[in-house]
Design a protein around this motif. Structure first.
Motif, PDB file in Angstrom:
ATOM      1  N   ILE A 121      40.791  33.196  30.679  1.00 45.15           N
ATOM      2  CA  ILE A 121      39.932  34.147  29.951  1.00 45.15           C
ATOM      3  C   ILE A 121      39.567  35.290  30.891  1.00 45.15           C
ATOM      4  O   ILE A 121      39.152  35.072  32.035  1.00 45.15           O
ATOM      5  CB  ILE A 121      38.643  33.473  29.458  1.00 45.15           C
ATOM      6  N   PHE A 122      39.737  36.491  30.362  1.00 43.45           N
ATOM      7  CA  PHE A 122      39.397  37.720  31.087  1.00 43.45           C
ATOM      8  C   PHE A 122      38.320  38.375  30.225  1.00 43.45           C
ATOM      9  O   PHE A 122      38.609  39.202  29.368  1.00 43.45           O
ATOM     10  CB  PHE A 122      40.685  38.543  31.193  1.00 43.45           C
ATOM     11  N   PRO A 123      37.084  37.915  30.395  1.00 45.17           N
ATOM     12  CA  PRO A 123      36.075  38.182  29.357  1.00 45.17           C
ATOM     13  C   PRO A 123      35.453  39.570  29.438  1.00 45.17           C
ATOM     14  O   PRO A 123      35.163  40.090  30.505  1.00 45.17           O
ATOM     15  CB  PRO A 123      35.003  37.119  29.668  1.00 45.17           C
ATOM     16  N   MET A 147      40.234  39.669  43.994  1.00 49.77           N
ATOM     17  CA  MET A 147      39.753  41.045  43.829  1.00 49.77           C
ATOM     18  C   MET A 147      40.680  41.766  42.850  1.00 49.77           C
ATOM     19  O   MET A 147      41.893  41.703  42.989  1.00 49.77           O
ATOM     20  CB  MET A 147      39.752  41.754  45.186  1.00 49.77           C
ATOM     21  N   TYR A 148      40.075  42.444  41.859  1.00 51.55           N
ATOM     22  CA  TYR A 148      40.846  43.065  40.776  1.00 51.55           C
ATOM     23  C   TYR A 148      40.594  44.573  40.801  1.00 51.55           C
ATOM     24  O   TYR A 148      39.475  45.021  40.581  1.00 51.55           O
ATOM     25  CB  TYR A 148      40.359  42.461  39.459  1.00 51.55           C
ATOM     26  N   LEU A 149      41.654  45.340  41.085  1.00 49.56           N
ATOM     27  CA  LEU A 149      41.569  46.810  40.999  1.00 49.56           C
ATOM     28  C   LEU A 149      42.018  47.206  39.601  1.00 49.56           C
ATOM     29  O   LEU A 149      43.173  46.983  39.229  1.00 49.56           O
ATOM     30  CB  LEU A 149      42.491  47.467  42.026  1.00 49.56           C
ATOM     31  N   GLU A 150      41.136  47.826  38.849  1.00 49.02           N
ATOM     32  CA  GLU A 150      41.363  48.084  37.419  1.00 49.02           C
ATOM     33  C   GLU A 150      41.316  49.576  37.118  1.00 49.02           C
ATOM     34  O   GLU A 150      40.293  50.231  37.359  1.00 49.02           O
ATOM     35  CB  GLU A 150      40.264  47.364  36.625  1.00 49.02           C
ATOM     36  N   ALA A 151      42.431  50.105  36.591  1.00 50.69           N
ATOM     37  CA  ALA A 151      42.401  51.505  36.161  1.00 50.69           C
ATOM     38  C   ALA A 151      41.931  51.609  34.716  1.00 50.69           C
ATOM     39  O   ALA A 151      41.618  52.702  34.235  1.00 50.69           O
ATOM     40  CB  ALA A 151      43.782  52.122  36.309  1.00 50.69           C
ATOM     41  N   GLY A 152      41.892  50.466  34.019  1.00 52.00           N
ATOM     42  CA  GLY A 152      41.457  50.462  32.618  1.00 52.00           C
ATOM     43  C   GLY A 152      42.649  50.349  31.684  1.00 52.00           C
ATOM     44  O   GLY A 152      43.725  50.896  31.976  1.00 52.00           O
ATOM     45  N   SER A 153      42.441  49.658  30.572  1.00 54.71           N
ATOM     46  CA  SER A 153      43.548  49.445  29.643  1.00 54.71           C
ATOM     47  C   SER A 153      44.032  50.782  29.083  1.00 54.71           C
ATOM     48  O   SER A 153      43.233  51.596  28.650  1.00 54.71           O
ATOM     49  CB  SER A 153      43.083  48.529  28.520  1.00 54.71           C
ATOM     50  N   GLY A 154      45.343  50.981  29.119  1.00 53.91           N
ATOM     51  CA  GLY A 154      45.922  52.219  28.619  1.00 53.91           C
ATOM     52  C   GLY A 154      45.695  53.406  29.545  1.00 53.91           C
ATOM     53  O   GLY A 154      45.840  54.562  29.118  1.00 53.91           O
ATOM     54  N   ALA A 155      45.366  53.141  30.792  1.00 54.55           N
ATOM     55  CA  ALA A 155      45.085  54.226  31.749  1.00 54.55           C
ATOM     56  C   ALA A 155      46.250  55.209  31.845  1.00 54.55           C
ATOM     57  O   ALA A 155      47.413  54.822  31.720  1.00 54.55           O
ATOM     58  CB  ALA A 155      44.814  53.629  33.127  1.00 54.55           C
ATOM     59  N   VAL A 200      46.026  43.801  40.343  1.00 60.91           N
ATOM     60  CA  VAL A 200      46.025  45.223  39.985  1.00 60.91           C
ATOM     61  C   VAL A 200      46.417  45.350  38.515  1.00 60.91           C
ATOM     62  O   VAL A 200      47.353  44.682  38.058  1.00 60.91           O
ATOM     63  CB  VAL A 200      47.019  46.022  40.867  1.00 60.91           C
ATOM     64  N   GLY A 201      45.696  46.189  37.777  1.00 58.93           N
ATOM     65  CA  GLY A 201      46.044  46.383  36.376  1.00 58.93           C
ATOM     66  C   GLY A 201      45.590  47.733  35.855  1.00 58.93           C
ATOM     67  O   GLY A 201      44.814  48.441  36.496  1.00 58.93           O
ATOM     68  N   GLY A 202      46.097  48.045  34.665  1.00 65.44           N
ATOM     69  CA  GLY A 202      45.713  49.283  33.995  1.00 65.44           C
ATOM     70  C   GLY A 202      46.787  50.343  34.090  1.00 65.44           C
ATOM     71  O   GLY A 202      47.087  50.839  35.186  1.00 65.44           O
ATOM     72  N   GLY A 203      47.412  50.661  32.959  1.00 68.09           N
ATOM     73  CA  GLY A 203      48.341  51.794  32.914  1.00 68.09           C
ATOM     74  C   GLY A 203      49.721  51.537  33.495  1.00 68.09           C
ATOM     75  O   GLY A 203      50.495  52.474  33.672  1.00 68.09           O
ATOM     76  N   ILE A 204      50.057  50.274  33.750  1.00 68.56           N
ATOM     77  CA  ILE A 204      51.408  49.987  34.276  1.00 68.56           C
ATOM     78  C   ILE A 204      52.329  49.743  33.081  1.00 68.56           C
ATOM     79  O   ILE A 204      52.110  48.815  32.305  1.00 68.56           O
ATOM     80  CB  ILE A 204      51.361  48.797  35.263  1.00 68.56           C
ATOM     81  N   VAL A 233      48.566  42.870  36.166  1.00 62.94           N
ATOM     82  CA  VAL A 233      48.201  42.601  34.765  1.00 62.94           C
ATOM     83  C   VAL A 233      48.744  43.731  33.900  1.00 62.94           C
ATOM     84  O   VAL A 233      48.504  44.907  34.184  1.00 62.94           O
ATOM     85  CB  VAL A 233      46.669  42.536  34.589  1.00 62.94           C
ATOM     86  N   ILE A 234      49.475  43.353  32.849  1.00 62.21           N
ATOM     87  CA  ILE A 234      49.991  44.362  31.904  1.00 62.21           C
ATOM     88  C   ILE A 234      49.644  43.930  30.484  1.00 62.21           C
ATOM     89  O   ILE A 234      49.905  42.785  30.096  1.00 62.21           O
ATOM     90  CB  ILE A 234      51.528  44.538  32.036  1.00 62.21           C
ATOM     91  N   GLY A 235      49.057  44.834  29.729  1.00 66.64           N
ATOM     92  CA  GLY A 235      48.715  44.556  28.339  1.00 66.64           C
ATOM     93  C   GLY A 235      49.367  45.542  27.390  1.00 66.64           C
ATOM     94  O   GLY A 235      50.281  45.214  26.626  1.00 66.64           O
ATOM     95  N   THR A 236      48.916  46.800  27.458  1.00 66.99           N
ATOM     96  CA  THR A 236      49.320  47.831  26.504  1.00 66.99           C
ATOM     97  C   THR A 236      50.845  47.984  26.378  1.00 66.99           C
ATOM     98  O   THR A 236      51.366  48.100  25.268  1.00 66.99           O
ATOM     99  CB  THR A 236      48.694  49.183  26.922  1.00 66.99           C
ATOM    100  N   ALA A 237      51.552  47.965  27.491  1.00 68.55           N
ATOM    101  CA  ALA A 237      53.010  48.199  27.446  1.00 68.55           C
ATOM    102  C   ALA A 237      53.703  47.150  26.578  1.00 68.55           C
ATOM    103  O   ALA A 237      54.659  47.466  25.865  1.00 68.55           O
ATOM    104  CB  ALA A 237      53.593  48.197  28.858  1.00 68.55           C
TER     105      ALA A 237
END
Ligand code: 1GP
Length: 243
Positions: free
Chosen positions: A76-78, A171-179, A201-205, A223-227
């Motif tokens: 869970i990534f709450p 440690m999580y470096l996050e650019a934000g979903s859909g960055a 590392v996640g966000g915008g990849i 971490v990849i979601g949007t793609a």
């Protein structure tokens, strides 16, 4: 299953990890079997489930369905306390250390303890650092915090190190979903160099090249979601090698 230990072992053996982020608000249950089939055939090692705004119980329903369709660990990534479900394997216990909103540094954590006590979830203390990416992100809006400026890497790496010194395990470096801009290679490199805990590392990849670049710069888990949400064919570029 001990997810943190497995991550630490992978880092030791220099194996790179990939988490596919599934947002319960965006994933339709009828699309899940096909999505999971592609995911299972890919190099993905973890499934993260969560989102900034999720309707009650949507996370639990989704986690139960996902677990029936894969052997991979479900974490869970709450975005909020309501997303905690006993059916997952683990939870990233996120502290938003880039911000100064006490709710997201300790408040939500206190509020979640009664729920966590009633589960066997593996709780993984994780520092969460939001890095500026070119547009306002959902995390920013929901938490009322500002991301850290990419023009000041020293502030970012010192924040990451302070989190490690406080005892955080990831440690999580996050650019934000859909960055628009993923976290830069310079920031990943310098953060990795200062830490002895695994780096997420996640966000915008969105491409294999960006993924490889993040790994080469020092990300242990990407971490990849949007793609994947936008184009399931992206899984084909990340197929597991079969011998
Ligand atoms: C967001 O880091 C994750 O929390 C993934 O971001 O949706 O841009 O891949 P994307």
């Amino acid at each position: 299953m001990n997810i943190l230990n497995d991550i630490l072992n992978s880092v030791k053996e220099k194996q790179k990890l990939l988490a596919v982020l599934i947002d319960p608000d965006k994933m339709k249950l009828e699309s899940l079997p096909d999505f999971m089939q592609k995911l299972n055939a890919s190099i993905a090692t973890h499934i993260f489930v969560g989102g900034s705004t999720v309707k009650d119980k949507a996370t639990e329903r989704l986690v139960v369905e996902i677990k029936a369709l894969t052997e991979l660990p479900v974490v869970i990534f709450p975005g909020d306390v309501s997303q905690i479900t006993a059916y997952a394997h683990a939870i990233l216990f996120l502290s938003l250390i880039s911000g100064r909103n006490a709710d997201y540094l300790i408040g939500k954590h206190v509020a979640s303890v009664s729920k966590l006590r009633a589960t066997n979830l593996e709780v993984i203390p994780t520092g969460y650092i939001l890095v500026e990416n070119g547009k306002e992100t959902a995390v920013q809006k929901v938490t009322g915090t500002q991301p850290m400026s990419y023009t000041n890497p020293k502030q970012i790496i010192d924040t990451a190190k302070a989190g490690e010194l406080l005892g955080l395990k990831l440690m999580y470096l996050e650019a934000g979903s859909g960055a628009i801009l993923p976290v830069s290679t310079e920031i990943i490199k310098r953060t990795k160099a200062t830490l002895s805990i695994p780096l997420i590392v996640g966000g915008g990849i969105r491409t294999k090249e960006q993924l490889d670049k993040a790994y080469q710069s020092g990300a242990d888990l990407v971490v990849i979601g949007t793609a994947f949400e936008e184009d399931k064919a992206f899984f084909n570029e990340l197929k597991k090698e079969t011998h």
